[in-house]
Design a protein around this motif. Sequence first.
Motif, short mmCIF file in Angstrom:
data_model
loop_
_atom_site.label_atom_id
_atom_site.label_comp_id
_atom_site.label_asym_id
_atom_site.label_seq_id
_atom_site.Cartn_x
_atom_site.Cartn_y
_atom_site.Cartn_z
N PHE A 1 9.57 7.27 5.72
CA PHE A 1 9.20 5.57 5.46
C PHE A 1 10.84 5.62 4.79
CE2 PHE A 1 5.17 5.27 5.61
CZ PHE A 1 5.17 4.44 6.99
N ASN A 2 11.21 6.37 4.03
CA ASN A 2 12.80 6.78 2.35
C ASN A 2 13.77 6.61 3.37
OD1 ASN A 2 10.99 6.87 0.52
ND2 ASN A 2 11.23 8.97 0.37
N GLY B 1 4.60 -7.90 16.12
CA GLY B 1 5.56 -7.16 16.93
C GLY B 1 5.50 -6.44 15.66
N GLU B 2 5.60 -5.82 14.44
CA GLU B 2 6.36 -5.29 12.65
C GLU B 2 5.81 -3.85 13.39
OE1 GLU B 2 2.30 -5.90 12.76
OE2 GLU B 2 3.71 -7.53 13.10
N GLY C 1 0.69 -1.20 -0.14
CA GLY C 1 -0.07 -0.22 0.03
C GLY C 1 0.69 1.17 -0.04
N ILE C 2 2.03 1.69 0.79
CA ILE C 2 2.95 2.60 0.67
C ILE C 2 3.55 2.88 -0.29
CG2 ILE C 2 4.68 3.36 2.04
CD1 ILE C 2 4.60 1.68 4.11
N LEU D 1 10.59 -0.19 5.70
CA LEU D 1 9.10 -0.65 5.15
C LEU D 1 9.28 -1.36 6.85
CD1 LEU D 1 8.97 -0.67 1.22
CD2 LEU D 1 7.59 1.14 3.39
N PHE D 2 7.91 -1.41 6.67
CA PHE D 2 7.61 -3.01 7.97
C PHE D 2 7.98 -4.34 7.45
CE2 PHE D 2 3.89 -0.39 8.01
CZ PHE D 2 3.41 0.45 9.33
N ASP D 3 8.74 -4.61 8.50
CA ASP D 3 9.94 -5.85 8.75
C ASP D 3 9.07 -7.47 8.36
OD1 ASP D 3 11.60 -7.67 8.85
OD2 ASP D 3 12.46 -7.24 10.56
#
Length: 318
Positions: free
Chosen positions: A174-175, A187-188, A83-84, A179-181
């Motif tokens: 985010f750059n 716990g991400e 989505g990002i 991003l999410f792990d």
Amino acid sequence: MEKLKKNDDCKFKVSIVIPTFNNEEYILDALESVINQSYKNIEIVVVDDGSTDGTQYALEKYKNKIKYIYQKNRGVSAARNKGISVSTGDFICFLDSDDIFEKNKIEKQLKIHKENEQLCVSYTDMAIFNGGKNFEKSYHKKNNMNCQSGFIFKNVVLGNIISTITVMIKREVFNNVGLFDESLNIGEDYDMWLRIASQYEVGYVPEVLSFYRRGHQSLTTRKPTSTFREPVLVSIIKKHLALNKDLKKQIPIVKLRRRLFQPYFDSGWSQYHAGNFFLSFNYFKAGLRYWPLNLKTYFYCIACLVGNYLNKNKIMKK
């Protein structure tokens, strides 16, 4: 990024990323809460993480109002990351498909970014509801959470005060932090907030602007582990403390040890009530390394030994 201006009320686009999986029952409620926002310059990105129910059909009538992405089931982190990557907003918010936004959420939250153009991240209070009109009040006040604005790395280490459905984040963040792990199965989001809090000042809006649906089996639901291992939240905290040794010095050692104890106790409690007494005992015992004065844990250790003994006798009698 172009600076925010107080008189440009709808100049900046806000993208709302909604990950979903087999949630046709509630996703339209979530979607309507976004469509009906008082702030109108928004982009809605729905990432369907491999749904096999009627989700895609339910969303058909909204196809001109949303950006719909379908992908094979890869988990909530992968869905949010997708989505990002496809969104185009200056700011990004997240909404799980069984939760809802208050109608002024985007407008009120964006206001503090306009008042402080250097602010890259903000979060708000939230409440829990059961799907009807039974809304709890402030989740933060109910749980005595230490929610503040500023550099709050210490606060986030000592308690997960930031909920995913409450954040608003500039794209540029985010750059920088990534991003999410996707390797984390739990716990991400906490890992992300620690990354952000270690580098950015965070703004807090002390109003209930998001609502979490109680009891629904959402995309973020996890199955409990069946083998002993260090709780993921403990691993995450240790990792970020190692990466931010100067910030670690700000955290009182007693409070930190109690914080590291809690995931072990929670895991032990969960296994105890599932009847897995041996595994439960190991979690309680490991937790005592961090908080050896917690008498309640000793009681549960004894109860686990008794429960495990009784279980063995039952098996031998069969």
